[in-house]
Write an enzyme that holds these catalytic residues in place. Structure first.
Site, PDB file in Angstrom:
ATOM      1  N   HIS A   1       0.902  -1.213   0.108  1.00 34.35           N
ATOM      2  CA  HIS A   1      -0.105  -0.140   0.005  1.00 34.35           C
ATOM      3  C   HIS A   1       0.642   1.373  -0.145  1.00 34.35           C
ATOM      4  O   HIS A   1       0.310   2.263   0.306  1.00 34.35           O
ATOM      5  CB  HIS A   1      -0.806  -0.077   1.241  1.00 34.35           C
ATOM      6  CG  HIS A   1      -2.047  -1.036   1.304  1.00 34.35           C
ATOM      7  ND1 HIS A   1      -2.673  -1.534   2.097  1.00 34.35           N
ATOM      8  CD2 HIS A   1      -2.591  -1.568   0.122  1.00 34.35           C
ATOM      9  CE1 HIS A   1      -3.716  -2.471   1.795  1.00 34.35           C
ATOM     10  NE2 HIS A   1      -3.564  -2.543   0.346  1.00 34.35           N
TER      11      HIS A   1
ATOM     12  N   CYS B   1       2.287  14.142  -6.579  1.00 34.75           N
ATOM     13  CA  CYS B   1       1.039  15.360  -7.067  1.00 34.75           C
ATOM     14  C   CYS B   1       0.451  14.474  -8.087  1.00 34.75           C
ATOM     15  O   CYS B   1       0.874  13.956  -8.812  1.00 34.75           O
ATOM     16  CB  CYS B   1       2.072  16.331  -7.788  1.00 34.75           C
ATOM     17  SG  CYS B   1       0.629  17.419  -8.665  1.00 34.75           S
TER      18      CYS B   1
ATOM     19  N   CYS C   1       0.666  16.608 -11.631  1.00 31.15           N
ATOM     20  CA  CYS C   1       1.729  16.581 -12.761  1.00 31.15           C
ATOM     21  C   CYS C   1       2.659  15.255 -12.299  1.00 31.15           C
ATOM     22  O   CYS C   1       3.895  15.214 -12.763  1.00 31.15           O
ATOM     23  CB  CYS C   1       2.660  18.011 -12.587  1.00 31.15           C
ATOM     24  SG  CYS C   1       3.559  17.895 -11.006  1.00 31.15           S
TER      25      CYS C   1
ATOM     26  N   GLY D   1      -1.358  -9.799  12.156  1.00 32.44           N
ATOM     27  CA  GLY D   1      -1.770  -8.455  12.670  1.00 32.44           C
ATOM     28  C   GLY D   1      -2.893  -8.061  11.461  1.00 32.44           C
ATOM     29  O   GLY D   1      -2.527  -6.638  11.142  1.00 32.44           O
ATOM     30  N   THR D   2      -3.321  -8.752  10.759  1.00 33.38           N
ATOM     31  CA  THR D   2      -4.383  -8.018   9.870  1.00 33.38           C
ATOM     32  C   THR D   2      -5.800  -8.995   9.765  1.00 33.38           C
ATOM     33  O   THR D   2      -5.899  -9.919   9.917  1.00 33.38           O
ATOM     34  CB  THR D   2      -3.673  -8.269   8.193  1.00 33.38           C
ATOM     35  OG1 THR D   2      -4.742  -7.751   7.263  1.00 33.38           O
ATOM     36  CG2 THR D   2      -3.462  -9.707   7.924  1.00 33.38           C
TER      37      THR D   2
HETATM   38  P1  NAD Z   1      -7.135  -3.662  10.558  1.00 33.11           P
HETATM   39  O1  NAD Z   1      -6.947  -2.561  11.251  1.00 33.11           O
HETATM   40  O2  NAD Z   1      -8.159  -4.268   9.743  1.00 33.11           O
HETATM   41  O3  NAD Z   1      -6.793  -4.997  11.593  1.00 33.11           O
HETATM   42  C1  NAD Z   1      -5.815  -5.013  12.493  1.00 33.11           C
HETATM   43  C2  NAD Z   1      -5.583  -6.470  13.130  1.00 33.11           C
HETATM   44  O4  NAD Z   1      -4.589  -6.577  13.850  1.00 33.11           O
HETATM   45  C3  NAD Z   1      -6.921  -7.047  13.888  1.00 33.11           C
HETATM   46  O5  NAD Z   1      -7.490  -8.325  13.066  1.00 33.11           O
HETATM   47  C4  NAD Z   1      -6.439  -6.767  15.172  1.00 33.11           C
HETATM   48  O6  NAD Z   1      -7.006  -8.110  16.046  1.00 33.11           O
HETATM   49  C5  NAD Z   1      -5.209  -7.463  15.134  1.00 33.11           C
HETATM   50  N1  NAD Z   1      -4.314  -6.846  16.135  1.00 33.11           N
HETATM   51  C6  NAD Z   1      -4.518  -5.679  16.956  1.00 33.11           C
HETATM   52  N2  NAD Z   1      -3.301  -5.858  17.958  1.00 33.11           N
HETATM   53  C7  NAD Z   1      -2.401  -6.699  17.554  1.00 33.11           C
HETATM   54  C8  NAD Z   1      -1.184  -7.142  17.936  1.00 33.11           C
HETATM   55  N3  NAD Z   1      -0.545  -6.487  19.193  1.00 33.11           N
HETATM   56  N4  NAD Z   1      -0.729  -7.951  17.499  1.00 33.11           N
HETATM   57  C9  NAD Z   1      -1.238  -8.632  16.351  1.00 33.11           C
HETATM   58  N5  NAD Z   1      -2.259  -8.400  15.953  1.00 33.11           N
HETATM   59  C10 NAD Z   1      -2.924  -7.160  16.553  1.00 33.11           C
HETATM   60  O7  NAD Z   1      -5.808  -3.737   9.649  1.00 33.11           O
HETATM   61  P2  NAD Z   1      -5.226  -4.091   8.226  1.00 33.11           P
HETATM   62  O8  NAD Z   1      -5.767  -5.545   8.105  1.00 33.11           O
HETATM   63  O9  NAD Z   1      -3.819  -3.990   8.254  1.00 33.11           O
HETATM   64  O10 NAD Z   1      -6.309  -3.108   7.464  1.00 33.11           O
HETATM   65  C11 NAD Z   1      -5.989  -1.990   7.571  1.00 33.11           C
HETATM   66  C12 NAD Z   1      -5.556  -0.876   6.591  1.00 33.11           C
HETATM   67  O11 NAD Z   1      -5.153   0.257   6.951  1.00 33.11           O
HETATM   68  C13 NAD Z   1      -4.033  -1.559   5.884  1.00 33.11           C
HETATM   69  O12 NAD Z   1      -4.518  -1.554   4.449  1.00 33.11           O
HETATM   70  C14 NAD Z   1      -3.159  -0.723   6.099  1.00 33.11           C
HETATM   71  O13 NAD Z   1      -2.535  -0.272   4.879  1.00 33.11           O
HETATM   72  C15 NAD Z   1      -3.641   0.571   6.697  1.00 33.11           C
HETATM   73  N6  NAD Z   1      -3.228   0.773   8.045  1.00 33.11           N
HETATM   74  C16 NAD Z   1      -1.757   0.971   8.288  1.00 33.11           C
HETATM   75  C17 NAD Z   1      -1.497   1.272   9.437  1.00 33.11           C
HETATM   76  C18 NAD Z   1       0.136   1.223   9.607  1.00 33.11           C
HETATM   77  O14 NAD Z   1       0.899   1.596   8.721  1.00 33.11           O
HETATM   78  N7  NAD Z   1       0.708   1.044  10.699  1.00 33.11           N
HETATM   79  C19 NAD Z   1      -1.926   1.731  10.640  1.00 33.11           C
HETATM   80  C20 NAD Z   1      -3.538   1.643  10.439  1.00 33.11           C
HETATM   81  C21 NAD Z   1      -3.962   1.413   9.045  1.00 33.11           C
HETATM   82 ZN    ZN Z   2       2.226  19.014  -9.263  1.00 35.41          ZN
END
Ligand code: NAD
Ligand code: ZN
Length: 240
Positions: A108, A116, A119, A176-177
């Protein structure tokens, strides 16, 4: 993991929670104020970039203040030891690289660069963004972080590389997703259909747990990875 070695990880916001970056789902400050479905869409950015920058500014600050936690460091250690081959991350915080992981596929994008949408000029975020301001391109357009907002396609190279890793790995660690964001949520299915074992690390079950996951290690990323790093280090477990 010790036997097969060609382990790939798919990580999400949960791995960075212990670094102080809130995940989207669950009850956490940032996303209670800003509904991602309202703020984190390309449509919202095009329509009202100044409003979306209220949320983005907090995200840039939070990511800028964050340091890798034991889980990011554990992933880097497993790569160094030849167990983990690559990390596909949905995160935009750069913490895997900061912890020392080398092969990181940023599915992502990341917050370090601004682009931008008029451009296509790019700038390092730290050069153009200051707290309380909206970053501008030389052409006067408001810049967008080089992250994939809802409604934007995945960068083609990241998509290709992620699918290739999923098709050819022996084990996929899903850490953690919530696996609710498409098309990232297809990666575990691709790995499974290609013969990989899918191991999920998450304190909660997800939509994958009952269908795709072979083994759910229930706990936080740092707890579980701490155990795995220890087990894979111990010669008594048959691993050098
Ligand atoms: P999500 O917020 O949908 O889900 C988070 C998951 O992490 C949940 O299943 C939860 O149970 C689990 N979780 C919570 N605490 C945890 C821990 N300590 N250890 C392991 N697991 C834990 O996240 P997602 O599925 O990554 O989707 C969110 C989208 O938002 C992604 O596409 C991401 O790009 C973006 N995002 C990124 C960040 C970042 O860069 N840190 C932060 C927020 C959102
Ligand atoms: Zn520009």
């Amino acid at each position: 993991m010790a036997e097969r070695r060609n382990v790939v990880a798919l990580t999400g916001a949960g791995i960075s929670v212990e670094s102080g970056i809130p995940a989207f789902r669950g009850t956490q400050g940032l996303w209670e104020k800003y509904d991602p479905m309202e703020y984190a869409t390309l449509h919202a950015f095009v329509r009202s970039p100044r409003k979306v920058w209220e949320m983005l500014s907090e995200m840039v600050s939070v990511c800028g203040d964050a340091a890798p936690n034991a889980a990011h460091k554990g992933m880097a250690a497993l790569e160094k030891r030849g167990v983990v081959r690559a990390v596909i991350t949905q995160n935009v915080d750069g913490l895997h690289q900061a912890a020392g992981s080398r092969r990181v596929i940023e599915y992502h994008g990341n917050m370090e660069t601004l682009v931008c949408i008029s451009c296509w000029k790019r700038y390092p975020t730290r050069e153009r963004w200051r707290p309380g301001t909206v970053p501008l391109c030389d052409c006067t357009e408001i810049l967008k972080p080089d992250v994939v907002l809802f409604g934007e396609p995945i960068p083609w190279l990241a998509q290709e590389q992620a699918e290739e890793e999923a098709r050819t790995c022996g084990v996929l660690l899903v850490i953690g997703t919530s696996a609710q964001v498409s098309p990232a949520c297809d990666i575990p299915r691709i790995a499974k259909e290609s013969g990989a074992a899918v191991i999920e690390i998450n304190p909660e079950p997800t939509s994958l747990t009952a269908s795709v996951t072979d083994l759910h290690l229930q706990g936080t990323a740092s707890e579980v990875l701490g155990c795995l790093v220890g087990l894979l280090r111990n010669p008594a477990n048959g691993h050098p």
